[in-house]
Each structure stands twice: as structure tokens, then as C-alpha cells.
Design a protein around this motif. Structure first.
Motif, PDB file in Angstrom:
ATOM      1  N   ALA A   1       3.808   6.776   6.356  1.00  0.00           N
ATOM      2  CA  ALA A   1       3.223   7.916   5.641  1.00  0.00           C
ATOM      3  C   ALA A   1       2.861   7.580   4.201  1.00  0.00           C
ATOM      4  CB  ALA A   1       4.188   9.105   5.675  1.00  0.00           C
TER       5      ALA A   1
ATOM      6  N   HIS B   1      10.003  10.186  -4.389  1.00  0.00           N
ATOM      7  CA  HIS B   1       9.435  10.282  -3.040  1.00  0.00           C
ATOM      8  C   HIS B   1      10.495  10.196  -1.940  1.00  0.00           C
ATOM      9  CE1 HIS B   1       5.382  10.122  -4.573  1.00  0.00           C
ATOM     10  NE2 HIS B   1       5.599   8.983  -5.187  1.00  0.00           N
TER      11      HIS B   1
ATOM     12  N   SER C   1      10.318  12.805   0.816  1.00  0.00           N
ATOM     13  CA  SER C   1       9.176  12.581   1.713  1.00  0.00           C
ATOM     14  C   SER C   1       9.457  11.454   2.692  1.00  0.00           C
ATOM     15  CB  SER C   1       7.926  12.247   0.890  1.00  0.00           C
ATOM     16  OG  SER C   1       7.572  13.318   0.048  1.00  0.00           O
TER      17      SER C   1
ATOM     18  N   ALA D   1       1.622   5.043   2.986  1.00  0.00           N
ATOM     19  CA  ALA D   1       0.367   4.293   2.899  1.00  0.00           C
ATOM     20  C   ALA D   1      -0.760   5.006   3.628  1.00  0.00           C
ATOM     21  CB  ALA D   1       0.552   2.895   3.477  1.00  0.00           C
ATOM     22  N   GLY D   2      -0.478   6.215   4.101  1.00  0.00           N
ATOM     23  CA  GLY D   2      -1.505   6.977   4.810  1.00  0.00           C
ATOM     24  C   GLY D   2      -1.802   6.441   6.195  1.00  0.00           C
ATOM     25  N   LYS D   3      -0.864   5.719   6.787  1.00  0.00           N
ATOM     26  CA  LYS D   3      -1.043   5.156   8.122  1.00  0.00           C
ATOM     27  C   LYS D   3      -0.090   5.845   9.097  1.00  0.00           C
ATOM     28  CE  LYS D   3      -3.979   1.983   6.743  1.00  0.00           C
ATOM     29  NZ  LYS D   3      -5.393   1.953   7.190  1.00  0.00           N
ATOM     30  N   ILE D   4      -0.486   5.880  10.365  1.00  0.00           N
ATOM     31  CA  ILE D   4       0.331   6.543  11.385  1.00  0.00           C
ATOM     32  C   ILE D   4       1.078   5.498  12.211  1.00  0.00           C
ATOM     33  CG2 ILE D   4       0.308   8.004  13.437  1.00  0.00           C
ATOM     34  CD1 ILE D   4      -2.158   9.386  12.303  1.00  0.00           C
TER      35      ILE D   4
ATOM     36  N   TYR E   1       5.133   5.495  -1.760  1.00  0.00           N
ATOM     37  CA  TYR E   1       6.458   6.115  -1.772  1.00  0.00           C
ATOM     38  C   TYR E   1       7.533   5.205  -2.348  1.00  0.00           C
ATOM     39  CZ  TYR E   1       4.874  10.030   1.174  1.00  0.00           C
ATOM     40  OH  TYR E   1       4.251  11.157   1.667  1.00  0.00           O
TER      41      TYR E   1
ATOM     42  N   ASP F   1       0.802  -1.226   0.000  1.00  0.00           N
ATOM     43  CA  ASP F   1       0.000   0.000   0.000  1.00  0.00           C
ATOM     44  C   ASP F   1       0.837   1.279   0.000  1.00  0.00           C
ATOM     45  OD1 ASP F   1      -2.143  -1.702   0.134  1.00  0.00           O
ATOM     46  OD2 ASP F   1      -2.505  -1.416   2.285  1.00  0.00           O
ATOM     47  N   ASP F   2       2.155   1.145   0.050  1.00  0.00           N
ATOM     48  CA  ASP F   2       3.018   2.318   0.174  1.00  0.00           C
ATOM     49  C   ASP F   2       3.369   2.875  -1.213  1.00  0.00           C
ATOM     50  OD1 ASP F   2       5.089   4.178   0.665  1.00  0.00           O
ATOM     51  OD2 ASP F   2       5.655   3.112   2.488  1.00  0.00           O
TER      52      ASP F   2
ATOM     53  N   GLN G   1       9.146  12.022   6.877  1.00  0.00           N
ATOM     54  CA  GLN G   1       7.930  11.539   7.528  1.00  0.00           C
ATOM     55  C   GLN G   1       8.148  10.181   8.197  1.00  0.00           C
ATOM     56  OE1 GLN G   1       4.879  11.582   4.525  1.00  0.00           O
ATOM     57  NE2 GLN G   1       5.073  13.768   4.141  1.00  0.00           N
TER      58      GLN G   1
END
Length: 400
Positions: free
Chosen positions: A68, A57, A60, A70-73, A51, A48-49, A64
Motif C-alpha cells: 500500500a 504511517h 496505515s 507504494a501504491g501497489k496491490i 510509509y 517506492d514505499d 493495509q
């Protein structure tokens, strides 16, 4: 002169054969891990990543946290781990085999680095070989090797070992190239996993155990880099080590640390009943629990050994201190961790344990009356550990 040259050639030949044995042992123990699928965090950090799919990328990735793309924290900052996935993706796209190959090669590289470090520190190829073989094939490391997301342990450990090697070599040979490479390697270690902060402590333990005079001119650079990293983590990411909020206090979690020490030692000696996790970080134990008592006894026994035998058994002292110092980031007393113990937490500490075991076996082997006994232990332990590792790899092939 000719005799010295022959001695050097002999050492080189022994090292080549030893490294080949480490490589072959690692390949045999982990070959069946190559057919494993993406599991758990692999889905987020690789599939899902976005980057890892393009070098554009990279800025980034360094700015981060690890999830990041994959939009996960996540509470982890490990850009080198994500960069390694980017490199894999450029060759393999989403073919799991390639990622497993990288993990296996990194693990073997760690084994070779252990051999190299022990040889340059103690000039004992037999101790180095036995310790490296135990590390390379031991089943407690299957989580770090067969689980692709366990790569952070491998990356951090190999860069820490290389930093240590370069540090020791720089003490003997003041070449500026060694100094620069040492600095770069330590930076890469910190950017691979947070537990790399323990490296300056391990180096200080080396000086303490072997009565080596500390030259803070050389060590100060590593301490400055570590301090800068800590400052960056607190200012940019607001925390240093990954942890979770906990409903239990440090005092309530303390007995769990003693349980973990006892179980880690038990698993290192007899690795049966290994799990992906052994209970949440908030798990509490009674002080009367037999495992708590056993853990306290082990720590006390090791502490007394170090205190009384530190001058006569320097290598054993260093091994014990390495084990417990490298375990500090995973103590779960503070900060609270998701699990009170994990197999992959042993990746770095186990080096000290296996070094102590290798030293003990070599002491037995070098006494003619106990040589057969030492060989018997080795010939039973190595195939047994390899068999359990091969079996354990199968558990990591499927998400369930």
C-alpha cells in the motif's frame, strides 16, 4: 552441589562457544551479500514505499496490505516486515548495505534460535550445533537472506521458534512472563508471514512424537490467536494465503508437488543448480515423470519410517513430520501459488531436514567405529555448502 554447578558452567560454556561458531559461520557465508543492490520487490517495498519514511504511517501499515505504501496491490499482509524496513530506513535511508546487514543478523538469530530450541527440547548440544550450522550456511537460504524482500521468512521463523521455545519452557516452569512473551511472539510471527499459522501444528507434532501429554489450557491460547487471525484475514482482506488465479485444477497440480518434494530433498543434499524460481504455479507434470515417481517414493518411504519407527526413533520422526508439515502452506495444490516451488519455501521446513541429518551424524559419531566417517562427512559438507552459498550470493547482487 559443586558437581551440579560445574555441570551447569560446562553447559553454559559449550553453548557460548556453539553460538560463537554459528555467528562466525553465518558472517563468513553471507559477508559478500552486503554489497547487493535493491532487486525486484525491494524497489517497491523499500525505495517506492512512502510509509517506511515516517512513524506517523504505522497505523496505515497495520491496516493495509504490504504494497500500500507504494501504491501497489499485493495479496500479503505483513506489517512487521514493513516496520522492519522503517527501522532500517531511520538508520540507513536508502543505503542497501544496512538492509542486508539486518537480513544477515536475522538469519544468524534464526540459527541461534534453532540451537536453543533443540537444546531445551532434547538436551543434546551436538545435535543442536550441527543442525544450526547446516541451516545457517546452506545455500538454499540465499534467496531468503541475500534478497532483502525475503525478510518475511526470517522474521516469521525467528518469532515462531521463540514462541516454540517459550512454550516448551512454560510447560516446565509456569511463569506468567513466559506465557505473555509466548503470546506476543506468536502474534508477531503471524504479522510477519502467513505460514506462521502452521506453528500450533508443529507443537502438536512435538507432543505426538515424544508422547508429551497435551494441556489444551496452554495450547488453546495459540489456537485462539490463530483463529482470530484467520477470521481477520477473511473479513478484512478477503483471503488467507497469498495466491493467484490458476487455469489448472488441484488434481493437475498434484504431480508438481511430488516433483517439488523430490527436488527440495535433492537440493538440500546437493545444492547445485539453484534458481530464483523453477516454473509457474500452473506448471503440470505427467504422472510417469521420473521426478514425480521419485517424489512419491520419498514421501512413501518417510511415511513408512514414521509409522514403523515412531517409538524407537522419536527425534527422527519429529524431524520428518516437521519437514512435511511446514511445507503444507507451499504445496501449490491449494491454494495455487505463483511458482510450484521456490528456494525460500524451504526456510522453515529445512529445519526438520537438518535436524534429522544432525541426529544421524551424531548417531554415527557416537559409535567409535564410525566416528571418523561422521567427521569426514561433516568436514566435507560444511565447507562445500559455505562455498556454494558465497557463490550463490553473487547472483542476488544485480537485478539481472
Amino acid at each position: 552441589m559443586e558437581r551440579l554447578l560445574n555441570k551447569e558452567v560446562s553447559k553454559r560454556t559449550i553453548s557460548i562457544l556453539a553460538i560463537l561458531l554459528i555467528v562466525i559461520s553465518g558472517l563468513c557465508a553471507y559477508a559478500n551479500s552486503l554489497s547487493g543492490k535493491f532487486v525486484w520487490d525491494d524497489i517497491i517495498l523499500i525505495k517506492d514505499d512512502i510509509y517506511i519514511r515516517s512513524p506517523q504511517h504505522i497505523p496505515s501499515i497495520f491496516r493495509q496490505q504490504i504494497g500500500a505504501g507504494a501504491g501497489k496491490i499485493y495479496n500479503s499482509y505483513r506489517p512487521i516486515q514493513i516496520i522492519s524496513y522503517m527501522m532500517d530506513y531511520s538508520f540507513w535511508r536508502l543505503n542497501e548495505v544496512g538492509y542486508h546487514i539486518t537480513n544477515l543478523l536475522l538469519h544468524i538469530l534464526v540459527g541461534i534460535s534453532i540451537y536453543w530450541l533443540i537444546v531445551i527440547m532434547f538436551d543434546d548440544w551436538l545435535v543442536a550445533l550441527i543442525a544450526s550450522l547446516f541451516f545457517t550456511i546452506h545455500p538454499i537460504h540465499t534467496e531468503a537472506v541475500s534478497y532483502i524482500s525475503g525478510r518475511a521468512d526470517q522474521l516469521a521463523t525467528v518469532f515462531m521458534l521463540i514462541t516454540f521455545i517459550l512454550y516448551v519452557k512454560y510447560l516446565k516452569n509456569k511463569k506468567i512472563a513466559l506465557y505473555i512473551l509466548m503470546i506476543l511472539s506468536f502474534i508477531f510471527a503471524l504479522l510477519s508471514r502467513e505460514n506462521s499459522l502452521i506453528l500450533p501444528v508443529l507443537i502438536l507434532l512435538y507432543h505426538f512424537s515424544f508422547k508429551k501429554k497435551i494441556n489444551f489450557k496452554y495450547l488453546s491460547t495459540l489456537l485462539f490467536i490463530a483463529g482470530s487471525y484467520i477470521l481477520m484475514r477473511f473479513t478484512t482482506f478477503k483471503l488467507l494465503l497469498p495466491h493467484l488465479e490458476s487455469t489448472t485444477s488441484p488434481l493437475e497440480r498434484l504431480p508438481g508437488f511430488f516433483v517439488a518434494v523430490f527436488r527440495y530433498v535433492r537440493f538440500l543434499l546437493m545444492p547445485l543448480g539453484l534458481h530464483t524460481s523453477y516454473g509457474p504455479g500452473g506448471t503440470t507434470f505427467s504422472w510417469s515423470d521420473q521426478r514425480v515417481v521419485a517424489g512419491i517414493f520419498l514421501i512413501t518411504a518417510f511415511a513408512l519410517f514414521v509409522w514403523r519407527k515412531k517409538t524407537s526413533y522419536r527425534l527422527a520422526t519429529f524431524s520428518i513430520l516437521w519437514f512435511f508439515a511446514a511445507l503444507v502452506p507451499y504445496n501449490n495444490i491449494y491454494p495455487p501459488l505463483p511458482f510450484y516451488m521456490n528456494d525460500h519455501h524451504m526456510y522453515l521446513p529445512s529445519i526438520g531436514f537438518f535436524l534429522a541429518c544432525a541426529y544421524g551424524l551424531c548417531v554415527l559419531y557416537r559409535r567409535k567405529s564410525l566416528r571418523i566417517f561422521a567427521l569426514l562427512i561433516l568436514l566435507l559438507a560444511l565447507p562445500f555448502y559455505s562455498f556454494v552459498t558465497i557463490k550463490q550470493n553473487n547472483y542476488w547482487k544485480e537485478p539481472i
